[in-house]
Scaffold this active site. Structure first.
Site, PDB file in Angstrom:
ATOM      1  N   LYS A 191     -18.632  -1.590 -11.166  1.00 20.67           N
ATOM      2  CA  LYS A 191     -17.825  -0.791 -10.414  1.00 20.67           C
ATOM      3  C   LYS A 191     -17.472   0.638 -10.871  1.00 20.67           C
ATOM      4  CE  LYS A 191     -14.942  -4.032 -11.452  1.00 20.67           C
ATOM      5  NZ  LYS A 191     -13.726  -4.876 -11.583  1.00 20.67           N
ATOM      6  N   GLY A 216      -4.073  -4.480  -9.679  1.00 18.12           N
ATOM      7  CA  GLY A 216      -4.565  -5.765  -9.300  1.00 18.12           C
ATOM      8  C   GLY A 216      -5.777  -5.486  -8.533  1.00 18.12           C
ATOM      9  N   THR A 217      -6.356  -4.406  -8.709  1.00 15.31           N
ATOM     10  CA  THR A 217      -7.674  -4.258  -7.807  1.00 15.31           C
ATOM     11  C   THR A 217      -8.943  -5.236  -8.371  1.00 15.31           C
ATOM     12  OG1 THR A 217      -8.092  -2.393  -9.214  1.00 15.31           O
ATOM     13  CG2 THR A 217      -6.984  -1.937  -7.003  1.00 15.31           C
ATOM     14  N   GLY A 218      -8.961  -5.161  -9.531  1.00 14.03           N
ATOM     15  CA  GLY A 218     -10.142  -6.047 -10.083  1.00 14.03           C
ATOM     16  C   GLY A 218      -9.981  -7.446  -9.821  1.00 14.03           C
ATOM     17  N   CYS A 219      -8.629  -7.863  -9.937  1.00 15.33           N
ATOM     18  CA  CYS A 219      -8.494  -9.531  -9.629  1.00 15.33           C
ATOM     19  C   CYS A 219      -8.742  -9.715  -8.089  1.00 15.33           C
ATOM     20  CB  CYS A 219      -6.988  -9.794 -10.021  1.00 15.33           C
ATOM     21  SG  CYS A 219      -6.349  -9.322 -11.725  1.00 15.33           S
ATOM     22  N   THR A 228      -2.455   0.520  -6.955  1.00 13.98           N
ATOM     23  CA  THR A 228      -3.702   0.009  -7.512  1.00 13.98           C
ATOM     24  C   THR A 228      -3.670  -1.353  -8.302  1.00 13.98           C
ATOM     25  OG1 THR A 228      -3.837   1.523  -9.201  1.00 13.98           O
ATOM     26  CG2 THR A 228      -4.698   2.399  -7.103  1.00 13.98           C
TER      27      THR A 228
END
Length: 270
Positions: free
Chosen positions: A178, A214-217, A212
């Site tokens: 990412k 918690g974007t990865g989760c 933003t």
């Protein structure tokens, strides 16, 4: 009337009391993307939009019991794994995944905080690389995590293809690298698909918002859900990225807390 079977996704991750990330974000994402979420909680946190104030790790024995309780009865069509803070927890998870031969494992290797601080111990990083990554169908590192895994520095988009493939070959898994940490208005994530040895660029425009958390989760849980529903790896990644982008865009008209707010996971419904 024909009876349909729920498409299930087991999320193994920590709990976020502010519900923007962790298990809470996973469950919201899985539900919004059309799956049925089950959980095994690795740690309890006292946390909100401003930060994490306390962490209470769950004993490995109890984590094992949670995983077995779900898989013995419900099973799972895919599995999303978030932060695992020590080697004992990682080995517990690896033993369970090996025992049950769980499919469609997506690992979000949460290792580096926004501040740049390393969140997990070195023994945990070693266990991730040696034991967990080779079981995964996909890992989803961001740039600081990739840099830590490969002991390198990443400054340009042109580096990402080489590094994504290097990670994939090293751990025999597919990699979604990412690009969000690059200071560019236009971002190009890279998918190295280890299943057919291809590299795919996934461009998107950077969304300007403070929501933003918690974007990865959210992204890893969405991809796991689309895999559970039978999509190919490339399709699942594209659908997951599209869901994430819309959840971020639709969060801009909402506010919650004094810091980095959550995404709008249920933008389709309200």
């Amino acid at each position: 009337m024909a009876v349909k079977k729920f498409k299930t996704v087991l999320a193994i991750a920590g709990s976020d009391s502010g519900a923007g990330a962790g298990i809470q974000a996973d469950l919201k994402t899985i539900s919004a993307c059309g799956g049925y979420g089950t959980t095994a909680i690795t740690a309890l946190t006292a946390q909100n939009t401003l930060g994490v104030f306390d962490i209470h790790p769950i004993p490995a024995k109890h984590l094992k019991s949670q995983i077995e309780a779900v898989l013995d009865d419900i099973g799972t069509d895919a599995l999303k794994i978030g932060m695992l803070h020590n080697a004992e927890i990682i080995h517990t998870v690896v033993d369970a995944l090996t025992k049950y031969q769980t499919p469609n494992i997506v690992v979000d290797p949460v290792m580096v905080a926004t501040s740049g601080d390393t969140l997990v111990r070195m023994d945990a990083i070693t266990a991730l690389k040696s034991n967990l990554f080779p079981l995964a169908r996909l890992i989803t590192p961001n740039i600081p995590e990739c840099a830590l895994l490969l002991n390198t520095t990443i400054t340009e988009t042109s580096d990402l293809k080489v590094l994504a493939k290097k990670l994939g070959k090293l751990y025999n898994t597919s990699v979604l690298l990412k690009a969000g940490h690059l200071n560019h208005n236009f971002l190009i994530d890279v998918l190295y698909n280890n299943e057919n040895n291809t590299l795919i660029e996934l461009p998107s425009k950077k969304v300007v918002t403070k929501n933003t958390h918690g974007t990865g989760c959210t992204l890893s849980a969405a991809i796991a859900t689309f895999l559970a529903k039978g999509n190919s790896l490339e399709e699942a990644v594209k659908e997951g990225k599209l869901y994430l982008e819309k959840a971020i865009i639709n969060s801009r008209s909402h506010t919650l807390g004094k810091g980095h707010g959550p995404l709008h996971h249920f933008y389709k419904f309200w």
